[in-house]
Design an enzyme around this catalytic site. Structure first.
Site, PDB file in Angstrom:
ATOM      1  N   GLY A  14       0.778  -1.238   0.000  1.00 18.01           N
ATOM      2  CA  GLY A  14       0.000   0.000   0.000  1.00 18.01           C
ATOM      3  C   GLY A  14       0.806   1.282   0.000  1.00 18.01           C
ATOM      4  O   GLY A  14       0.359   2.299   0.547  1.00 18.01           O
ATOM      5  N   ASN A  16       1.475   3.176  -2.662  1.00 18.34           N
ATOM      6  CA  ASN A  16       0.741   4.152  -3.483  1.00 18.34           C
ATOM      7  C   ASN A  16      -0.494   4.663  -2.749  1.00 18.34           C
ATOM      8  O   ASN A  16      -0.826   5.846  -2.826  1.00 18.34           O
ATOM      9  CB  ASN A  16       0.345   3.528  -4.828  1.00 18.34           C
ATOM     10  CG  ASN A  16       1.478   3.588  -5.820  1.00 18.34           C
ATOM     11  OD1 ASN A  16       1.856   4.659  -6.271  1.00 18.34           O
ATOM     12  ND2 ASN A  16       2.058   2.434  -6.142  1.00 18.34           N
ATOM     13  N   ARG A  68     -16.122 -14.684  -9.810  1.00 20.20           N
ATOM     14  CA  ARG A  68     -15.532 -13.334  -9.714  1.00 20.20           C
ATOM     15  C   ARG A  68     -16.597 -12.265  -9.519  1.00 20.20           C
ATOM     16  O   ARG A  68     -16.409 -11.295  -8.790  1.00 20.20           O
ATOM     17  CB  ARG A  68     -14.741 -13.010 -10.988  1.00 20.20           C
ATOM     18  CG  ARG A  68     -13.420 -13.717 -11.059  1.00 20.20           C
ATOM     19  CD  ARG A  68     -12.592 -13.224 -12.241  1.00 20.20           C
ATOM     20  NE  ARG A  68     -11.426 -14.064 -12.406  1.00 20.20           N
ATOM     21  CZ  ARG A  68     -10.264 -13.879 -11.773  1.00 20.20           C
ATOM     22  NH1 ARG A  68     -10.115 -12.882 -10.945  1.00 20.20           N
ATOM     23  NH2 ARG A  68      -9.260 -14.701 -11.966  1.00 20.20           N
ATOM     24  N   MET A  93      -4.524  -7.032  -6.718  1.00 23.39           N
ATOM     25  CA  MET A  93      -4.091  -8.142  -7.566  1.00 23.39           C
ATOM     26  C   MET A  93      -5.235  -9.067  -7.999  1.00 23.39           C
ATOM     27  O   MET A  93      -5.071 -10.291  -8.037  1.00 23.39           O
ATOM     28  CB  MET A  93      -3.002  -8.954  -6.822  1.00 23.39           C
ATOM     29  CG  MET A  93      -1.765  -8.150  -6.481  1.00 23.39           C
ATOM     30  SD  MET A  93      -1.002  -7.358  -7.930  1.00 23.39           S
ATOM     31  CE  MET A  93      -0.259  -8.795  -8.692  1.00 23.39           C
ATOM     32  N   ARG A  94      -6.385  -8.507  -8.308  1.00 22.38           N
ATOM     33  CA  ARG A  94      -7.489  -9.306  -8.847  1.00 22.38           C
ATOM     34  C   ARG A  94      -7.858  -8.775 -10.223  1.00 22.38           C
ATOM     35  O   ARG A  94      -7.937  -7.554 -10.409  1.00 22.38           O
ATOM     36  CB  ARG A  94      -8.746  -9.224  -7.953  1.00 22.38           C
ATOM     37  CG  ARG A  94      -8.552  -9.635  -6.528  1.00 22.38           C
ATOM     38  CD  ARG A  94      -8.076 -11.036  -6.357  1.00 22.38           C
ATOM     39  NE  ARG A  94      -9.000 -12.054  -6.878  1.00 22.38           N
ATOM     40  CZ  ARG A  94      -8.677 -13.332  -7.038  1.00 22.38           C
ATOM     41  NH1 ARG A  94      -7.463 -13.757  -6.739  1.00 22.38           N
ATOM     42  NH2 ARG A  94      -9.555 -14.185  -7.496  1.00 22.38           N
ATOM     43  N   ASN A 110      -6.098   3.005 -12.378  1.00 23.47           N
ATOM     44  CA  ASN A 110      -5.113   1.988 -11.998  1.00 23.47           C
ATOM     45  C   ASN A 110      -3.724   2.568 -12.210  1.00 23.47           C
ATOM     46  O   ASN A 110      -3.524   3.426 -13.066  1.00 23.47           O
ATOM     47  CB  ASN A 110      -5.279   0.737 -12.872  1.00 23.47           C
ATOM     48  CG  ASN A 110      -4.284  -0.356 -12.488  1.00 23.47           C
ATOM     49  OD1 ASN A 110      -4.094  -0.646 -11.295  1.00 23.47           O
ATOM     50  ND2 ASN A 110      -3.636  -0.957 -13.474  1.00 23.47           N
ATOM     51  N   HIS A 112       0.145   1.305 -13.167  1.00 18.74           N
ATOM     52  CA  HIS A 112       0.881   0.163 -13.715  1.00 18.74           C
ATOM     53  C   HIS A 112       2.369   0.522 -13.764  1.00 18.74           C
ATOM     54  O   HIS A 112       2.725   1.617 -14.232  1.00 18.74           O
ATOM     55  CB  HIS A 112       0.364  -0.158 -15.124  1.00 18.74           C
ATOM     56  CG  HIS A 112       1.068  -1.315 -15.745  1.00 18.74           C
ATOM     57  ND1 HIS A 112       0.842  -2.618 -15.350  1.00 18.74           N
ATOM     58  CD2 HIS A 112       2.026  -1.378 -16.707  1.00 18.74           C
ATOM     59  CE1 HIS A 112       1.608  -3.423 -16.043  1.00 18.74           C
ATOM     60  NE2 HIS A 112       2.339  -2.702 -16.872  1.00 18.74           N
ATOM     61  N   GLU A 177       5.937   6.678  -9.214  1.00 16.33           N
ATOM     62  CA  GLU A 177       4.537   6.268  -8.997  1.00 16.33           C
ATOM     63  C   GLU A 177       3.900   7.148  -7.926  1.00 16.33           C
ATOM     64  O   GLU A 177       2.755   7.582  -8.042  1.00 16.33           O
ATOM     65  CB  GLU A 177       4.453   4.797  -8.561  1.00 16.33           C
ATOM     66  CG  GLU A 177       4.838   3.815  -9.655  1.00 16.33           C
ATOM     67  CD  GLU A 177       4.553   2.375  -9.283  1.00 16.33           C
ATOM     68  OE1 GLU A 177       3.574   2.115  -8.577  1.00 16.33           O
ATOM     69  OE2 GLU A 177       5.331   1.506  -9.715  1.00 16.33           O
TER      70      GLU A 177
HETATM   71  C1  GRF Z   1       3.057  -0.838  -7.738  1.00 18.56           C
HETATM   72  O1  GRF Z   1       4.275  -1.027  -8.386  1.00 18.56           O
HETATM   73  C2  GRF Z   1       1.953  -0.627  -8.738  1.00 18.56           C
HETATM   74  O2  GRF Z   1       2.375   0.035  -9.893  1.00 18.56           O
HETATM   75  C3  GRF Z   1       1.542  -2.033  -9.068  1.00 18.56           C
HETATM   76  O3  GRF Z   1       1.650  -2.742  -7.862  1.00 18.56           O
HETATM   77  C4  GRF Z   1       2.586  -2.110  -7.012  1.00 18.56           C
HETATM   78  C5  GRF Z   1       1.887  -1.807  -5.741  1.00 18.56           C
HETATM   79  O4  GRF Z   1       2.754  -1.284  -4.761  1.00 18.56           O
HETATM   80  N1  GRF Z   1       0.210  -2.044  -9.641  1.00 18.56           N
HETATM   81  P1  GRF Z   1       2.162  -0.625  -3.451  1.00 18.56           P
HETATM   82  O5  GRF Z   1       1.267  -1.679  -2.795  1.00 18.56           O
HETATM   83  O6  GRF Z   1       1.410   0.587  -3.854  1.00 18.56           O
HETATM   84  O7  GRF Z   1       3.350  -0.314  -2.597  1.00 18.56           O
END
Ligand code: GRF
Length: 219
Positions: A14, A16, A68, A93-94, A110, A112, A177
């Protein structure tokens, strides 16, 4: 100004999510993080969100098995109960079904860890190193049913150095990010992003330039 009510969906550490929470502490920020949902009961991000005073909910996908949509209906009812207006996926991650994506058309973001459309999918840093690209980075985009493919809101670019490892490259990418996700969410929440022909157009010339972040030491 009414601030948009935002939920962040996570599965892991978490970082981000925390960057979004920090940015939204600023009173002028056009969004507030009002909910964090994790599908993983043990996600480290849950503790970090709680420590930051943000309500958290676990919606474990496992009891739903292969269904799902049933899992997503449970997510949806939490989002509705909290009157959420925008959803940010942050290491969630789903894979989401078209049904869920349609509920949030134009309101689901999202992040990426690659410069889309390059390196969709997993293991992006290892694949960037293997490909020998000189530039790598991260992308915030709207979610569409096809994975890692929606209109691009903001990108952050970093140089790939000769002696980079997956870990050193990942560290440089995660730093951008943490800059582009708060930026992208603020643009969307302020109503400054318009989608036309699959592309995002951002109100205001200065803002458009900001939608590409290249850290000073990388330019
Ligand atoms: C990040 O690299 C994001 O781009 C990807 O998963 C990772 C998540 O990291 N989708 P965090 O949980 O935000 O630290």
């Amino acid at each position: 100004m009414t601030r948009k009510r935002v939920a962040v969906l996570i599965s892991g550490r978490g970082s981000n999510m925390l960057a979004l929470i920090e940015a939204a502490r600023e009173p002028a920020y056009p969004a507030e993080i009002t909910l964090v949902i994790s599908n993983e009961p043990t996600a480290e991000g849950l503790k970090r969100a709680a420590a930051a005073g943000i309500p958290t909910v676990v919606v474990d996908h496992r009891p739903f098995g292969k269904d799902r949509e049933a899992f997503e209906r449970a997510l949806q009812s939490e989002l509705e109960a909290h009157r959420i207006e925008l959803v940010c996926l942050a290491g969630f991650m789903r894979v989401l079904t078209p049904w869920f994506v349609r509920q949030w058309d134009g309101r689901l973001l999202n992040i990426h860890p690659a410069l889309l459309p390059a390196f969709k999918g997993l293991d992006t840093h290892a694949r960037a190193l293997a490909a020998g690209v000189k530039e790598h980075g991260a992308t915030v985009h709207f979610v569409v049913p096809e994975m890692d493919s929606g209109p691009i809101i903001a990108q952050g670019a970093v140089a790939v150095l000769d002696d980079d490892t997956e870990a050193t490259l990942a560290a440089r990418v995660i730093a951008v990010e943490h800059r582009i996700y708060p930026l992208a969410l603020s643009l969307v929440a302020a109503g400054r992003v318009h989608i036309a022909d699959g592309r995002c157009h951002i109100d205001g010339a200065a803002t458009q330039e900001q939608a590409l972040v290249v850290p000073d030491d990388q330019a």
